[in-house]
Design an enzyme around this catalytic site. Structure first.
Site, PDB file in Angstrom:
ATOM      1  CG  LEU A  15     -45.616 -33.726 -14.383  1.00 47.20           C
ATOM      2  CD1 LEU A  15     -46.340 -32.465 -13.940  1.00 47.20           C
ATOM      3  CD2 LEU A  15     -44.353 -33.351 -15.139  1.00 47.20           C
ATOM      4  N   GLY A  18     -46.789 -39.685  -7.556  1.00 46.97           N
ATOM      5  CA  GLY A  18     -46.659 -40.733  -6.541  1.00 46.97           C
ATOM      6  C   GLY A  18     -45.406 -40.527  -5.707  1.00 46.97           C
ATOM      7  CB  ILE A  19     -41.872 -39.821  -6.628  1.00 44.74           C
ATOM      8  CG1 ILE A  19     -41.791 -41.080  -7.504  1.00 44.74           C
ATOM      9  CG2 ILE A  19     -40.559 -39.579  -5.900  1.00 44.74           C
ATOM     10  CD1 ILE A  19     -41.572 -42.363  -6.731  1.00 44.74           C
ATOM     11  CG  ASP A  71     -48.040 -43.971  -7.953  1.00 45.71           C
ATOM     12  OD1 ASP A  71     -46.816 -44.037  -8.158  1.00 45.71           O
ATOM     13  OD2 ASP A  71     -48.788 -43.198  -8.587  1.00 45.71           O
ATOM     14  CG  ASP A 148     -57.201 -36.096 -17.592  1.00 49.27           C
ATOM     15  OD1 ASP A 148     -56.742 -35.351 -18.468  1.00 49.27           O
ATOM     16  OD2 ASP A 148     -56.522 -36.911 -16.943  1.00 49.27           O
ATOM     17  CE  LYS A 188     -41.146 -19.040 -22.855  1.00 51.78           C
ATOM     18  NZ  LYS A 188     -41.264 -17.567 -22.850  1.00 51.78           N
ATOM     19  CB  THR A 189     -44.818 -19.438 -15.471  1.00 49.84           C
ATOM     20  OG1 THR A 189     -45.280 -18.263 -16.149  1.00 49.84           O
ATOM     21  CG2 THR A 189     -43.439 -19.188 -14.910  1.00 49.84           C
ATOM     22  CE  LYS A 224     -44.324 -14.675 -15.855  1.00 51.45           C
ATOM     23  NZ  LYS A 224     -43.450 -14.864 -17.006  1.00 51.45           N
ATOM     24  CB  CYS A 382     -44.865 -65.752  -9.535  1.00 53.06           C
ATOM     25  SG  CYS A 382     -46.588 -66.228  -9.304  1.00 53.06           S
ATOM     26  CG  HIS A 508     -45.367 -61.829  -6.668  1.00 53.34           C
ATOM     27  ND1 HIS A 508     -44.940 -61.486  -7.937  1.00 53.34           N
ATOM     28  CD2 HIS A 508     -46.385 -62.695  -6.835  1.00 53.34           C
ATOM     29  CE1 HIS A 508     -45.677 -62.120  -8.829  1.00 53.34           C
ATOM     30  NE2 HIS A 508     -46.561 -62.857  -8.199  1.00 53.34           N
ATOM     31  CD  GLU A 510     -42.109 -59.370  -7.007  1.00 55.46           C
ATOM     32  OE1 GLU A 510     -41.606 -60.292  -6.339  1.00 55.46           O
ATOM     33  OE2 GLU A 510     -42.929 -59.569  -7.934  1.00 55.46           O
TER      34      GLU A 510
HETATM   35  N1  GLN Z   1     -49.442 -67.372 -14.542  1.00 52.61           N
HETATM   36  C1  GLN Z   1     -49.034 -67.993 -13.329  1.00 52.61           C
HETATM   37  C2  GLN Z   1     -50.205 -68.327 -12.425  1.00 52.61           C
HETATM   38  O1  GLN Z   1     -51.270 -67.797 -12.583  1.00 52.61           O
HETATM   39  C3  GLN Z   1     -48.005 -67.144 -12.600  1.00 52.61           C
HETATM   40  C4  GLN Z   1     -48.522 -65.837 -12.111  1.00 52.61           C
HETATM   41  C5  GLN Z   1     -47.442 -64.855 -11.753  1.00 52.61           C
HETATM   42  O2  GLN Z   1     -46.298 -64.972 -12.181  1.00 52.61           O
HETATM   43  N2  GLN Z   1     -47.789 -63.839 -11.005  1.00 52.61           N
HETATM   44  O3  GLN Z   1     -50.082 -69.139 -11.540  1.00 52.61           O
END
Ligand code: GLN
Length: 551
Positions: A15, A18-19, A71, A148, A188-189, A224, A382, A508, A510
């Site tokens: 749902l 996290g956001i 998240d 759960d 629907k509630t 309601k 990577c 990384h 990102e």
């Molecule tokens: N498998 C590679 C390593 O362990 C690259 C890992 C990755 O892309 N995060 O070095």
């Protein structure tokens, strides 16, 4: 005193807890409150680091090297602040700690039980970040769905915290679903009523309900829901499906979720939230001027969440470039030298994704070769960087069987090999090179220009590295290691200066891209894609639609 807000989920998973948690935190932060978010996950893995992306999506990595739930990535992207190991706790970690204590004899002969020993440890961890008065408000997202079996100790811990601290210091926001039945043309509630009832059977009542819905909730329906779920009328919040997750904070603001939380916690409203920068970003995201198509080459591409941070980083970088980034998912397992041209020729840029293991590896190498030879902007992350080195060794340096020892332990040209400190490690969990490390960039390199600095720090998650025996050979042939770790000499960034944009990074990037600070490498890569498109077509692909946010 630090106040606690718990975000629980009912009826179904996915749902967007996290956001909602991140949006609420954003609003409270924008009102001037020091806010953080943590997530408690009810599974028995000690952390998600050992989970296959098919199971749980991407594994996110924090500065301090914690392998966490994805998240936490949303939390950092929304709040523009770092999280840490303490922000993500699993049932496995709790049990591991309690069992270790039992082995040490710390319980003095007592029977160790879920209540109180596990619940006490949950409570201790839930309040850990609140200890040194660093935060005014701590939001805790509880993974899983109420009902759960594995969520029960968490519900009990929150019940106890509410009892100990008082309702105004420990608030429960329950995210639930109000389904729209098309045939009956009705919202629907009942599922919501049931999930609240299930929670109250365990002694916990929500203070606020956030209702995910496809259709607006009309006033009588809100009344309601409030009546049958025992919350105040203003505490029924509508969460309509949004065109982008980044629109949710504003949606929650217009529903007054932040104000109602503050009222219920007896806190002043603070200043009006300043979300001007956020709105500016949203505007650019919703109304781009052009569009690029970038190929994402990976082996988990069929799963939306597997490359979450990469996709989000493209959204940030696209917005700042006022350009929609359309991601074309290309499964590396089905890529061959024969079909590479057909699959890749219409792309404006190519990103080769991180990953582990042998599957799909040759397809990644084929994509890299295509990008290198055809001068298509290339970004390798990577494993993507490692395979760029393998491709270069094979096809430029003539080492036909060059490989990483991860895929071929017997290769005569191990251009990528296991890091020395990894060689004697036998345990899998938490043993990679993890978290933030410094990197020194050569001045004059493309990367240094992009970062605007020669000293950077980025997060890692890997076991293998560039083999420095090959440094000279690579450099002489045109692939330059432009970034290295100043302490160890490990190669962190490679470039081909001849190529319009060819950058491979061992780390990384990102993980560090946020709405307020889009990552410079992604920003530059999208810009390079735009330039490549313009060069090919004489202009950029224009966009005329009214709104084209994520989709
Ligand atoms: N498998 C590679 C390593 O362990 C690259 C890992 C990755 O892309 N995060 O070095």
């Amino acid at each position: 005193m630090t106040k606690y807000i718990f975000v629980t989920g009912g009826v179904t998973s996915s749902l967007g807890k996290g956001i909602i948690a991140a949006s609420l935190a954003k609003l409270l932060q924008a009102r001037g409150f020091r806010t953080t978010i943590q997530k408690f996950d009810p599974y028995i893995n000690v952390d998600p680091g050992t989970l296959n992306p098919y199971e749980h999506g991407e594994c996110y990595v924090t500065e301090d090297g914690a392998e966490t739930d994805l998240d936490l990535g949303h939390y950092e992207r929304f709040l523009n602040t770092y999280t840490s190991q303490a922000n993500n706790v699993t049932t496995g970690r709790i049990y591991q700690y309690v069992i270790n204590k039992e082995r040490e004899g710390a319980f003095l002969g007592k029977t160790v039980q879920v209540i109180p020993h596990i619940t006490d440890e949950i409570k201790r961890r839930m309040t850990l970040l609140g200890k040194d008065n660093k935060y005014d408000i701590i939001i805790t997202e509880l993974g899983g769905t109420v009902g759960d079996i594995e969520s029960l100790p968490y519900i009990e811990a929150v019940r106890q915290m509410k009892w100990e601290m008082g309702d105004e210091n420990a608030l429960v926001v329950h995210l639930t679903l109000i389904p729209y039945l098309r045939a009956a043309k009705e919202l629907k509630t009942k599922p919501t009523q049931h999930s609240v009832k299930m929670m109250s059977e365990h002694g916990l009542n929500p203070d606020i309900l956030v209702c995910r819905t496809e259709e607006p909730l009309y006033k009588d329906l809100k009344r309601k829901i409030a009546l049958f779920c025992n919350v105040t009328q203003d505490a029924v919040i509508e969460a309509l499906d949004a065109d982008t997750i980044y629109g949710v904070p504003l949606e929650m603001m217009s529903e007054r979720l932040d104000e109602i939380c503050l009222q219920k916690m007896n806190m002043p409203a603070g200043k009006e939230p300043d979300l001007n920068k956020w709105k500016e970003f949203l505007n650019k995201l919703r109304y781009p001027k052009s569009k690029v198509t970038i190929g994402l080459i990976g082996k988990y591409v069929e799963l939306q969440d597997a490359y979450k941070s990469i996709l989000e980083a493209f959204i940030h970088a696209g917005a700042i470039n006022e350009c929609k980034v359309e991601i074309r998912n290309i499964h590396s397992e089905y890529l061959t030298p024969e079909n590479a041209r057909e699959k890749l020729q219409n792309l404006d840029a190519i990103l080769v994704a991180p990953g582990f293991g042998h599957r799909g590896i040759e397809g990644k190498i084929d994509a890299i070769r295509y990008a290198r030879e055809n001068k298509i902007p290339f970004f390798g992350i990577c494993l993507g960087m490692q395979m760029a080195c393998v491709e270069f060794a094979r096809n430029v340096l003539g080492m036909a069987n060059a490989h990483s020892t991860e895929m071929n332990p017997d290769t005569h040209n191990a251009v990528i090999s296991m890091m020395e400190e990894q060689k004697n490690i036998t345990q899998m969990g938490g043993t990679m090179r993890l978290g933030a490390y410094d990197c020194e960039l050569k001045s004059g390199s493309k990367a240094a220009g992009i970062y605007g600095s020669t000293r950077i720090s980025e997060r890692h998650r890997h076991r293998y590295e560039f083999n420095n025996e090959y440094l000279d050979a690579f450099e002489k042939a045109g692939m330059v290691p432009v970034g290295t770790n100043p302490a160890t000499g490990l190669v962190e960034v490679v470039e081909i200066p001849e190529h319009p944009f060819y950058v491979g990074v061992q780390f990384h990037p990102e993980y560090k891209s946020t709405v307020e600070n889009p990552h410079p490498l992604f920003v530059a890569f999208v810009k390079a894609a735009k330039e490549a498109q313009e060069k090919r077509n004489g202009h950029n692909h224009p966009i005329f639609q009214d709104s084209v946010a994520e989709g």
